[in-house]
Design a protein around this motif. Sequence first.
Motif, PDB file in Angstrom:
ATOM      1  N   LYS A  69       0.877  -1.167   0.000  1.00  0.00           N
ATOM      2  CA  LYS A  69       0.000   0.000   0.000  1.00  0.00           C
ATOM      3  C   LYS A  69       0.918   1.222   0.000  1.00  0.00           C
ATOM      4  N   ARG A  74      -1.804   7.027  -4.992  1.00  0.00           N
ATOM      5  CA  ARG A  74      -3.275   7.009  -4.989  1.00  0.00           C
ATOM      6  C   ARG A  74      -3.868   7.641  -6.248  1.00  0.00           C
ATOM      7  N   ASN A  75      -3.321   8.756  -6.680  1.00  0.00           N
ATOM      8  CA  ASN A  75      -3.873   9.469  -7.837  1.00  0.00           C
ATOM      9  C   ASN A  75      -3.232   9.045  -9.153  1.00  0.00           C
ATOM     10  N   GLY A  78      -2.699   3.713  -8.704  1.00  0.00           N
ATOM     11  CA  GLY A  78      -3.427   3.071  -7.616  1.00  0.00           C
ATOM     12  C   GLY A  78      -2.454   2.750  -6.499  1.00  0.00           C
ATOM     13  N   TYR A  80      -2.485   0.266  -4.300  1.00  0.00           N
ATOM     14  CA  TYR A  80      -2.299  -1.134  -3.941  1.00  0.00           C
ATOM     15  C   TYR A  80      -1.581  -1.867  -5.074  1.00  0.00           C
ATOM     16  N   HIS A  94      -6.615   0.616  -7.695  1.00  0.00           N
ATOM     17  CA  HIS A  94      -7.200   1.457  -6.653  1.00  0.00           C
ATOM     18  C   HIS A  94      -8.024   0.650  -5.659  1.00  0.00           C
ATOM     19  N   ASP A  95      -8.460  -0.561  -6.047  1.00  0.00           N
ATOM     20  CA  ASP A  95      -9.312  -1.408  -5.215  1.00  0.00           C
ATOM     21  C   ASP A  95      -8.505  -2.610  -4.728  1.00  0.00           C
TER      22      ASP A  95
END
Length: 112
Positions: A69, A74-75, A78, A80, A94-95
């Motif tokens: 992680k 994040r932007n 993703g 993960y 992202h999921d």
Amino acid sequence: MNMQSPPNVTDMPEQVAFDRHELGAILSLYGRMVAAGEWRDYGLSHLREAAIFSVFRRTAEHPLYRIEKRPKLRNRQGMYSVIGMDGQILKRGHDLRGVLRVLERKLIKAVE
């Protein structure tokens, strides 16, 4: 001369960690893989840039997979990712549950 103040220490997290829901999804997969005899041990690392869940077949060897992680991504791609033993990124997104699906394929076996 424009002097900027240093960033506030409280603005930067001391370390990145998995929250309860993320850890629940990872440990659910881990439990199924242990029951199938594929995995035997795990390790957790909470660093400043990333939280890492490492999966081992045996205790004293290199991890088979790393589930990472990285909030800074994040932007972008993703935050993960699942990384194989050789360092190759197997899946990124992202999921978390979607990213973990790449490892669930190992549980599906042909029935005769």
